[in-house]
Design an enzyme around this catalytic site. Sequence first.
Site, PDB file in Angstrom:
ATOM      1  N   CYS A  74      42.592  -3.537  54.240  1.00 52.60           N
ATOM      2  CA  CYS A  74      42.004  -3.373  55.575  1.00 52.60           C
ATOM      3  C   CYS A  74      42.980  -3.887  56.621  1.00 52.60           C
ATOM      4  CB  CYS A  74      40.684  -4.121  55.683  1.00 52.60           C
ATOM      5  SG  CYS A  74      40.041  -4.048  57.369  1.00 52.60           S
ATOM      6  N   GLY A 110      42.930  10.429  60.295  1.00 50.97           N
ATOM      7  CA  GLY A 110      42.900  11.813  60.784  1.00 50.97           C
ATOM      8  C   GLY A 110      44.160  12.571  60.417  1.00 50.97           C
TER       9      GLY A 110
END
Length: 314
Positions: free
Chosen positions: A132, A221
């Site tokens: 993360c 993305g």
Amino acid sequence: MNELDFSTTIGNAWFPSPIFTASGCASSGRELAQFFPLHDIGGVVTKSIMSKARTGRPTPRMAETPSGMLNSIGLQGPGIDVFIANDIPYLIEQKARIIVSIAGETVEEYATLARKLRSVAGISALEVNISCPNVDNRGLVFACDPDASRRVIDGVRRAIGGEIPIIAKLSPDVTDIVAIAQGVVDAGADALALINTVLGMVINLDTMRPHLGGKTGGLSGPAIRPIAVRAVYQVHAALPKTPILGMGGISTGRDALEMIAAGASAVSIGTASFTNPTALVSIQSELRELLRLKGFESLQGAIGCAHRPVGDQQ
Ligand code: SIN
């Protein structure tokens, strides 16, 4: 014409389809279940859960970027006990195949989470998120340090036992992802999730300051897809027997096939679901159709085909 075998395996876990949610982009699937039955896809990878409830990072937490999105959520969540009480029973009721994602601040926290999940029925696999980017201390991105990432996976392996497959989720923000991958596999990971988001930043030109409350965020993305394809290709070349859950900017069946050709045994869809909540099901049918059109009899036949000599497709 023979029926296409669309199934895949991750360690000892079998899935009827290689299409999964990406951790963090669908929580535990409740919102997506308004649009399609969760058991229609390969599986749900839940938002990474930690020991205690967390409120996450300050707002704003999202920014749109060219062909992508920056997030700085900071692992917001209810904590493992509430998750086990509320989310697992919900997913079982939906007949979803469940991959639980865990995150920790210390090696011991990961092991504690794994110990708690060991006796919970209905979990197909464990994703160990050691990458993360949205933590206050960059030194806590375990996946950027070969020794720390090995210690986390070793602790989780001991805590979870031998039954549930472990998928280690790695960061692209390293010089040599193959070395990190090799280390976690040696430490007991059955599979790899490649890639987590890429660390980025947006400056707000009205305030002339970083836009995100947490300043930096994780880029996802289509902008990061070539980075993900490269990472999957490199790791599959080095570790061809280790299943890879590929992710990073997949929004069409063609994108999914590209990742599978690079070496992924399954793919996760995240950012695409924000603009199209039925993206997972359309990508699933597009991929199935593409495999058929290209003459594959099974998904397995397409995995890693970009590594074979030209003319040797299957
Ligand atoms: C977050 O909650 O900050 C995102 C988690 C991740 O990218 O691993």
